[in-house]
Design a protein around this motif. Structure first.
Motif, PDB file in Angstrom:
ATOM      1  N   UNK A   1     -45.084   3.161  46.086  1.00  0.00           N
ATOM      2  CA  UNK A   1     -43.777   2.742  45.584  1.00  0.00           C
ATOM      3  C   UNK A   1     -43.096   3.932  44.924  1.00  0.00           C
ATOM      4  N   UNK A   2     -41.907   3.734  44.436  1.00  0.00           N
ATOM      5  CA  UNK A   2     -41.155   4.850  43.858  1.00  0.00           C
ATOM      6  C   UNK A   2     -41.924   5.514  42.722  1.00  0.00           C
ATOM      7  N   UNK A   3     -42.226   6.779  42.898  1.00  0.00           N
ATOM      8  CA  UNK A   3     -42.816   7.552  41.812  1.00  0.00           C
ATOM      9  C   UNK A   3     -44.314   7.621  41.766  1.00  0.00           C
ATOM     10  N   UNK A   4     -45.010   6.665  42.414  1.00  0.00           N
ATOM     11  CA  UNK A   4     -46.463   6.742  42.320  1.00  0.00           C
ATOM     12  C   UNK A   4     -47.170   6.000  43.460  1.00  0.00           C
ATOM     13  N   UNK A   5     -48.446   6.334  43.572  1.00  0.00           N
ATOM     14  CA  UNK A   5     -49.397   5.663  44.463  1.00  0.00           C
ATOM     15  C   UNK A   5     -50.456   5.071  43.549  1.00  0.00           C
ATOM     16  N   UNK A   6     -50.804   3.796  43.761  1.00  0.00           N
ATOM     17  CA  UNK A   6     -51.717   3.155  42.810  1.00  0.00           C
ATOM     18  C   UNK A   6     -52.633   2.168  43.524  1.00  0.00           C
ATOM     19  N   UNK A   7     -53.864   2.062  43.032  1.00  0.00           N
ATOM     20  CA  UNK A   7     -54.828   1.101  43.570  1.00  0.00           C
ATOM     21  C   UNK A   7     -55.633   0.526  42.414  1.00  0.00           C
ATOM     22  N   UNK A   8     -56.041  -0.717  42.558  1.00  0.00           N
ATOM     23  CA  UNK A   8     -56.872  -1.348  41.540  1.00  0.00           C
ATOM     24  C   UNK A   8     -57.672  -2.494  42.141  1.00  0.00           C
ATOM     25  N   UNK A   9     -58.879  -2.692  41.617  1.00  0.00           N
ATOM     26  CA  UNK A   9     -59.677  -3.866  41.972  1.00  0.00           C
ATOM     27  C   UNK A   9     -59.891  -4.741  40.741  1.00  0.00           C
ATOM     28  N   UNK A  10     -59.018  -4.608  39.750  1.00  0.00           N
ATOM     29  CA  UNK A  10     -59.055  -5.265  38.444  1.00  0.00           C
ATOM     30  C   UNK A  10     -59.933  -4.484  37.460  1.00  0.00           C
ATOM     31  N   UNK A  11     -61.061  -3.976  37.945  1.00  0.00           N
ATOM     32  CA  UNK A  11     -61.970  -3.254  37.065  1.00  0.00           C
ATOM     33  C   UNK A  11     -61.618  -1.769  36.965  1.00  0.00           C
ATOM     34  N   UNK A  12     -61.025  -1.226  38.028  1.00  0.00           N
ATOM     35  CA  UNK A  12     -60.667   0.189  38.059  1.00  0.00           C
ATOM     36  C   UNK A  12     -59.202   0.328  38.446  1.00  0.00           C
ATOM     37  N   UNK A  13     -58.586   1.397  37.970  1.00  0.00           N
ATOM     38  CA  UNK A  13     -57.218   1.714  38.370  1.00  0.00           C
ATOM     39  C   UNK A  13     -57.157   3.207  38.685  1.00  0.00           C
ATOM     40  N   UNK A  14     -56.541   3.539  39.811  1.00  0.00           N
ATOM     41  CA  UNK A  14     -56.298   4.944  40.149  1.00  0.00           C
ATOM     42  C   UNK A  14     -54.817   5.106  40.446  1.00  0.00           C
ATOM     43  N   UNK A  15     -54.221   6.151  39.888  1.00  0.00           N
ATOM     44  CA  UNK A  15     -52.797   6.385  40.112  1.00  0.00           C
ATOM     45  C   UNK A  15     -52.560   7.872  40.355  1.00  0.00           C
ATOM     46  N   UNK A  16     -51.703   8.159  41.344  1.00  0.00           N
ATOM     47  CA  UNK A  16     -51.307   9.530  41.646  1.00  0.00           C
ATOM     48  C   UNK A  16     -49.793   9.547  41.843  1.00  0.00           C
ATOM     49  N   UNK A  17     -49.159  10.698  41.636  1.00  0.00           N
ATOM     50  CA  UNK A  17     -47.698  10.759  41.770  1.00  0.00           C
ATOM     51  C   UNK A  17     -47.231  10.729  43.221  1.00  0.00           C
ATOM     52  N   UNK A  18     -46.000  10.278  43.431  1.00  0.00           N
ATOM     53  CA  UNK A  18     -45.368  10.278  44.751  1.00  0.00           C
ATOM     54  C   UNK A  18     -43.920  10.713  44.585  1.00  0.00           C
ATOM     55  N   UNK A  19     -43.570  11.785  45.240  1.00  0.00           N
ATOM     56  CA  UNK A  19     -42.207  12.304  45.160  1.00  0.00           C
ATOM     57  C   UNK A  19     -41.384  11.763  46.326  1.00  0.00           C
ATOM     58  N   UNK A  20     -41.076  10.464  46.261  1.00  0.00           N
ATOM     59  CA  UNK A  20     -40.309   9.829  47.342  1.00  0.00           C
ATOM     60  C   UNK A  20     -39.737   8.519  46.856  1.00  0.00           C
ATOM     61  N   UNK A  21     -38.607   8.134  47.456  1.00  0.00           N
ATOM     62  CA  UNK A  21     -37.988   6.839  47.188  1.00  0.00           C
ATOM     63  C   UNK A  21     -38.355   5.900  48.329  1.00  0.00           C
ATOM     64  N   UNK A  22     -39.065   4.830  48.022  1.00  0.00           N
ATOM     65  CA  UNK A  22     -39.525   3.922  49.068  1.00  0.00           C
ATOM     66  C   UNK A  22     -39.696   2.531  48.481  1.00  0.00           C
ATOM     67  N   UNK A  23     -39.360   1.515  49.252  1.00  0.00           N
ATOM     68  CA  UNK A  23     -39.620   0.148  48.824  1.00  0.00           C
ATOM     69  C   UNK A  23     -41.129  -0.067  48.731  1.00  0.00           C
ATOM     70  N   UNK A  24     -41.594  -0.819  47.739  1.00  0.00           N
ATOM     71  CA  UNK A  24     -43.038  -1.002  47.571  1.00  0.00           C
ATOM     72  C   UNK A  24     -43.702  -1.576  48.820  1.00  0.00           C
ATOM     73  N   UNK A  25     -44.835  -1.011  49.180  1.00  0.00           N
ATOM     74  CA  UNK A  25     -45.646  -1.535  50.277  1.00  0.00           C
ATOM     75  C   UNK A  25     -47.105  -1.231  49.981  1.00  0.00           C
ATOM     76  N   UNK A  26     -48.003  -1.974  50.625  1.00  0.00           N
ATOM     77  CA  UNK A  26     -49.435  -1.819  50.398  1.00  0.00           C
ATOM     78  C   UNK A  26     -50.107  -1.429  51.707  1.00  0.00           C
ATOM     79  N   UNK A  27     -50.786  -0.294  51.708  1.00  0.00           N
ATOM     80  CA  UNK A  27     -51.418   0.242  52.911  1.00  0.00           C
ATOM     81  C   UNK A  27     -52.904  -0.112  52.905  1.00  0.00           C
ATOM     82  N   UNK A  28     -53.422  -0.717  53.978  1.00  0.00           N
ATOM     83  CA  UNK A  28     -54.848  -1.057  54.040  1.00  0.00           C
ATOM     84  C   UNK A  28     -55.733   0.190  53.967  1.00  0.00           C
TER      85      UNK A  28
END
Length: 261
Positions: free
Chosen positions: A149-176
């Motif tokens: 999504x705008x500004x970042x890439x993020x994943x979580x399984x409730x117990x863990x969270x990982x976030x990295x930056x994204x330099x792009x404007x994009x509507x939120x989507x979830x990649x398998x």
């Protein structure tokens, strides 16, 4: 034809061959003139056919891929007969495969987005970095992927969270996760989205694509923002940091999956 050229092309397709296909085409390579395609119904790959191949047929993948992988000869010849038999000639030996002339679902894959754009810097690396935190529990829905999504890439399984930056404007989507794993095996230069499909393209016009995961993704970014606004922080003792690093090193040495991550 050089055997290696055909093997390289088939190797790009093989990860999308279904082991338990819902329809027969999902377990086949589609030879379609200048292109080769394969799909397991969720992910799909198209790549250019080796020069001079120019066949129009559907080939059961597993045995054919094994044959091309093990032939010792450098030069091979592929010929399609009028009675739908594919002949593979290498040296003095010839193998024959009964093939299909209709591509079925592999002729209707949505592999043409409206427009390609260059991938943002470090997109693929950051997707690969975050994917370890995604859930492997199918009941978790959208958490089984990585949100872009705008500004970042993020994943979580409730117990863990990982976030990295994204330099792009994009509507939120979830990649398998499996699509990220497949795409990051290639050097991706462009990407695109259309409806519920995300596309990645390489410099040699190989396309790796798949359906995004629909559903609500938790507000993990909002949770992290709350943490960043905390007034008090605790510095981790050097001993704890060293212990965690030893634990990670042990996992890396013992577990192949952790080594990949």
């Amino acid at each position: 034809m050089k055997r290696k050229d055909l093997l390289d092309a088939l190797t790009k397709l093989y990860p999308t061959i279904a082991s338990n296909p819902i329809v027969e085409e999902m377990s086949c390579f589609r030879f379609d003139g200048d292109f080769l395609r394969a799909s397991d119904g969720m992910t799909m790959v198209q790549t250019k056919a080796p020069e001079g191949l120019n066949l129009d047929c559907l080939v059961p993948a597993t045995k054919f891929y094994k044959l091309i992988s093990t032939i010792p000869d450098d030069e091979i010849t592929l010929t399609l007969t009028d009675d739908s038999v594919l002949k593979v000639k290498a040296g003095k030996k010839t193998a024959r495969y009964k093939v299909f002339t209709e591509g079925g679902m592999l002729d209707n894959l949505p592999l043409e987005p409206d427009a390609w754009v260059e991938v943002p810097e470090n997109l693929m690396r950051n997707l690969a970095t975050c994917k370890f935190a995604a859930s492997t529990d199918a009941s978790r829905g959208a958490m089984c992927g990585v949100q872009v999504t705008n500004g970042h890439i993020i994943a979580t399984d409730v117990f863990r969270i990982a976030r990295m930056p994204l330099n792009a404007e994009i509507d939120p989507l979830v990649i398998p996760i499996n699509l990220i794993t497949l795409a990051t095996k290639h050097t991706i230069t462009h990407w695109a989205t259309k409806a519920d499909v995300i596309y990645f393209k390489t410099a040699d016009d190989t396309i790796v694509a798949g359906k995004t995961i629909l559903g609500d993704f938790p507000d993990a970014a909002g949770y992290l923002k709350q943490i960043e606004e905390l007034e008090q922080t605790i510095e981790m003792p050097a001993e704890v940091d060293a212990s965690l690093k030893r634990h990670l090193d042990q996992q890396t040495d013992v577990l192949g999956l952790d080594k990949e991550v």
